[in-house]
Design a protein around this motif. Structure first.
Motif, PDB file in Angstrom:
ATOM      1  N   TYR A  24     -11.661   5.917  14.578  1.00 16.36           N
ATOM      2  CA  TYR A  24     -12.294   6.263  13.310  1.00 16.36           C
ATOM      3  C   TYR A  24     -11.515   7.410  12.667  1.00 16.36           C
ATOM      4  O   TYR A  24     -10.985   8.281  13.365  1.00 16.36           O
ATOM      5  N   ALA A  26     -10.424   9.323   8.453  1.00 10.10           N
ATOM      6  CA  ALA A  26     -10.499   9.310   6.981  1.00 10.10           C
ATOM      7  C   ALA A  26      -9.282   8.574   6.436  1.00 10.10           C
ATOM      8  O   ALA A  26      -8.403   9.166   5.809  1.00 10.10           O
ATOM      9  N   GLU A  28      -7.518   6.343   3.896  1.00 15.74           N
ATOM     10  CA  GLU A  28      -7.749   5.975   2.503  1.00 15.74           C
ATOM     11  C   GLU A  28      -7.728   4.465   2.323  1.00 15.74           C
ATOM     12  O   GLU A  28      -8.453   3.919   1.493  1.00 15.74           O
ATOM     13  N   ALA A  31     -11.104   2.950   2.644  1.00 13.06           N
ATOM     14  CA  ALA A  31     -12.144   3.704   1.945  1.00 13.06           C
ATOM     15  C   ALA A  31     -13.287   2.821   1.478  1.00 13.06           C
ATOM     16  O   ALA A  31     -14.403   3.304   1.271  1.00 13.06           O
ATOM     17  N   SER A  32     -13.050   1.535   1.287  1.00 13.23           N
ATOM     18  CA  SER A  32     -14.114   0.643   0.824  1.00 13.23           C
ATOM     19  C   SER A  32     -15.191   0.444   1.890  1.00 13.23           C
ATOM     20  O   SER A  32     -16.292   0.008   1.588  1.00 13.23           O
ATOM     21  N   ARG A  33     -14.865   0.736   3.150  1.00 12.51           N
ATOM     22  CA  ARG A  33     -15.776   0.568   4.283  1.00 12.51           C
ATOM     23  C   ARG A  33     -16.192  -0.892   4.462  1.00 12.51           C
ATOM     24  O   ARG A  33     -17.178  -1.192   5.125  1.00 12.51           O
ATOM     25  N   CYS A 254      -1.041  -0.891   1.372  1.00 15.42           N
ATOM     26  CA  CYS A 254      -2.322  -0.177   1.430  1.00 15.42           C
ATOM     27  C   CYS A 254      -3.219  -0.580   0.264  1.00 15.42           C
ATOM     28  O   CYS A 254      -4.426  -0.788   0.448  1.00 15.42           O
ATOM     29  N   HIS A 258      -6.833  -2.276   0.481  1.00 10.71           N
ATOM     30  CA  HIS A 258      -7.944  -1.570  -0.155  1.00 10.71           C
ATOM     31  C   HIS A 258      -8.622  -2.460  -1.199  1.00 10.71           C
ATOM     32  O   HIS A 258      -9.852  -2.519  -1.286  1.00 10.71           O
ATOM     33  N   ARG A 262     -12.457  -3.719  -1.392  1.00  8.93           N
ATOM     34  CA  ARG A 262     -13.302  -3.435  -2.549  1.00  8.93           C
ATOM     35  C   ARG A 262     -13.864  -4.724  -3.145  1.00  8.93           C
ATOM     36  O   ARG A 262     -15.034  -4.788  -3.514  1.00  8.93           O
TER      37      ARG A 262
END
Length: 604
Positions: A24, A26, A28, A31-33, A254, A258, A262
């Motif tokens: 786990y 941070a 980027e 970031a959408s999880r 990336c 991402h 999203r």
């Protein structure tokens, strides 16, 4: 570690204490999880547990990222095998990442360059040579300076500044050349890889070569230079090829991941919004109908409306039966062809087993049995079934799953929607004959039958796709399951004469009658998986039809009397829908629309 077999010497073995590791951070790119990256070993790992883990993840993965070295990706046979397996498994999406784009190469290694590209490189080389010559001249002239003479100090400083300027320009030109060569190599590898992908796709799908396969994103990346440019890691050196992080390909990769996350998150949110909107419309229409106590339908109109509903149920049932019959017929044709190939494979299986005993010594033979037919590069299961997908089976399989089934489902959904609209239209025509206000049209406007049927269609297609992923382009998983008990029996042999006993057990298992029974059971398992996928899709449709019927039946609602409490309750419910529910829903919709307006152009 050592394990002791019955009656035999201790054997070395490894205990795998770590099942998985979760990381786990941070990141980027995540970031959408909505995205999780899973690093799994490739196919054919000597450890069977790892191979099984890979296959399990591939069954549920939405995107598979295939990583290879840019220098050998196109010519690597393993890469071709991976590509064939993943494309043949009807993977939802495939992504190629080619590493090592930041490894310097000479322009002479690029044999595909055209005259224009070679001209650009030649001009760069000439500019570098000119700067190099200028730098050497300055270095030679600096040897003539008298550094003890203070009067020459200004001239010396200007000379050194010119040296620094030319050195900087030289490095810039060399970097431009290296970057240009790296980009040309990446473009060529990407072009060849896309061509290879098209070949594999058309060979597997047996479709017209004019039809383009789904897009395949290919990223050529240089992670070492990227980390150096961002100051990541302990090594502090100048990048070898790229001087701009964007040129390394990492930022584009990336952004691609991402954007996928999203879009996935937005898709899930919008699906919930659509369901909430539909629920609100249905509840709203229902309460408005209850409030219209003076809008009772005439007996004649009610009878005609119920007749329209009965007809809708009947024609939809007939349409589903007709469509299902066509699909069942195609499945039966596939089954017949598969049984013919299974008989041929059964006849050849004994020879494969006998060759196995001749080609390998007892240690390898035993390892193959104890690992259920797969050991290092040896895959007995695949060899036993590889010919079953030849001939008519291959074309029938791909025609059924890639063409006929999907088009038939599309026609079925279109027909059901047409019957629904016919039923609604029949009731609306009856309403026009009444002098009373027409309230039922509000129900029709509120209900989105296309959305309901579209959801059922997606569930149906998911069931088919899930089955294909589990199939994975080969029947070896099915025959491994059929032979699991046999592998356990043969692998348990030990002591003197074990090699011959193992071979005898295997040859007995693949004698003519036993082999035919084995392969017949394999076909049964395959067809059970196919029909189970169809049944799952049928259930999705069957669950949808009652909802459409309920929408039609809602036109029959009328109230003979209404007391004050019921009236107040309905009024409060309508107020809640208008002031609370709709407002919140509009805010969420506005947020999702704002995100969708962002640029999400796919990366080439």
């Amino acid at each position: 570690m050592h394990s002791f077999g019955p009656g035999g010497p201790p054997e070395s073995s490894v205990w795998h204490l770590v099942d998985k590791v979760r990381i786990y951070g941070a990141f980027e790119v995540l970031a959408s999880r909505a995205v999780a990256l899973v690093d799994v070993p490739g196919f054919g790992d000597a450890n069977k547990t790892r191979t099984n883990r890979t296959e399990e993840y591939l069954k549920t993965a939405e995107v598979v990222v295939l990583v290879a070295d840019i220098k050998r990706a196109v010519d690597d046979q393993a890469m071709r095998d991976y590509l064939k397996k993943l494309v043949d498994g009807s993977m939802e999406s495939l992504l190629i990442v080619l590493t090592g784009a930041d490894v310097p190469i000479n322009e002479d290694q690029l044999h595909h360059l055209d005259a224009k590209q070679r001209g650009v490189i030649q001009e760069m080389c000439q500019a570098i040579d000119r700067l190099d010559d200028s730098l050497k001249e300055l270095e030679d002239s600096s040897k003539k300076f008298n550094y003890t003479n203070s009067a020459a100090f200004k001239e010396i400083m200007e000379h050194q500044q010119r040296q620094r300027d030319i050195t900087s320009k030289l490095r810039t030109k060399q970097a431009e050349k290296n970057t240009y060569i790296a980009h040309q190599r990446a473009a060529r590898v990407r072009e060849v890889f896309i061509h290879l992908y098209r070949q594999v796709y058309h060979n597997i799908s047996k479709q017209d070569t004019a039809k383009e396969p789904p897009p395949l994103p290919v990223f050529c990346v240089g992670s070492t230079d990227f980390n150096q440019l961002l100051g990541v890691g302990r090594r502090n050196r100048a990048p070898l090829v790229f001087t701009n992080p964007e040129d390394t390909g990492i930022p584009q990769l990336c952004r691609h991941i991402h954007d996928f996350g999203r879009k996935r998150a937005l898709s899930d949110i919008k699906a919930h919004i659509d369901q909430c909107t539909l629920l609100r419309a249905e509840v709203n229409s229902f309460f408005k109908l209850l409030s219209a106590r003076n809008d009772s339908m005439s007996k004649t109109h009610e009878k005609a409306a119920r007749s329209a509903l009965t007809k809708f149920k009947r024609v939809v049932e007939e349409t589903c039966e007709e469509s299902g019959g066509k699909i069942d017929k195609s499945i039966k044709e596939l089954e017949n062809a598969l049984r013919d190939e299974a008989e041929n494979a059964a006849d050849c299986s004994l020879g494969i087993i006998e060759s196995l005993g001749e080609d390998y010594r007892y240690q390898t033979y035993r390892a193959i049995m104890r690992r259920e037919g797969e050991w290092q590069s040896i895959d007995l299961n695949e060899e036993l079934v590889c010919d079953m997908l030849e001939g008519s089976v291959s074309s029938l399989w791909h025609e059924l799953f890639n063409d006929f089934w999907k088009s038939e489902l599309e026609l079925l959904i279109h027909s059901i929607l047409g019957h629904y609209r016919t039923a609604i239209g029949s009731i609306k025509d009856g309403e026009k004959q009444n002098a009373k206000p027409k309230i039922a049209t509000r129900v029709q406007d509120a209900i989105k039958a296309e959305d309901i049927l579209g959801t059922a269609k997606q569930r149906y297609l998911f069931a088919i796709s899930k089955m294909q992923r589990e199939f994975g382009g080969s029947f070896k998983g099915f025959i491994r399951n059929e032979l699991q008990a046999h592998y356990d029996l043969v692998g348990s042999e030990c002591g003197k004469g074990m090699f011959q006993r193992m071979k005898d057990l295997n040859e007995e298992e693949f004698r003519t009658d036993n082999a035919q029974k084995l392969y017949s059971g394999l076909v049964d398992d395959v067809m059970l998986a196919v029909r189970s996928a169809k049944n799952a899709g049928d259930r999705a449709l069957e669950e949808t039809i009652p909802r459409l019927c309920a929408h039609i039946e809602r036109r029959f609602v009328f109230i003979r009397k209404s007391d004050k409490i019921s009236k107040d309750t309905r009024k409060k419910m309508l107020t809640f829908l208008d002031e609370q529910y709709i407002k919140s829903l509009a805010e969420v919709t506005l947020i999702t629309d704002r995100y969708e307006e962002r640029d999400t152009t796919p990366i080439e």
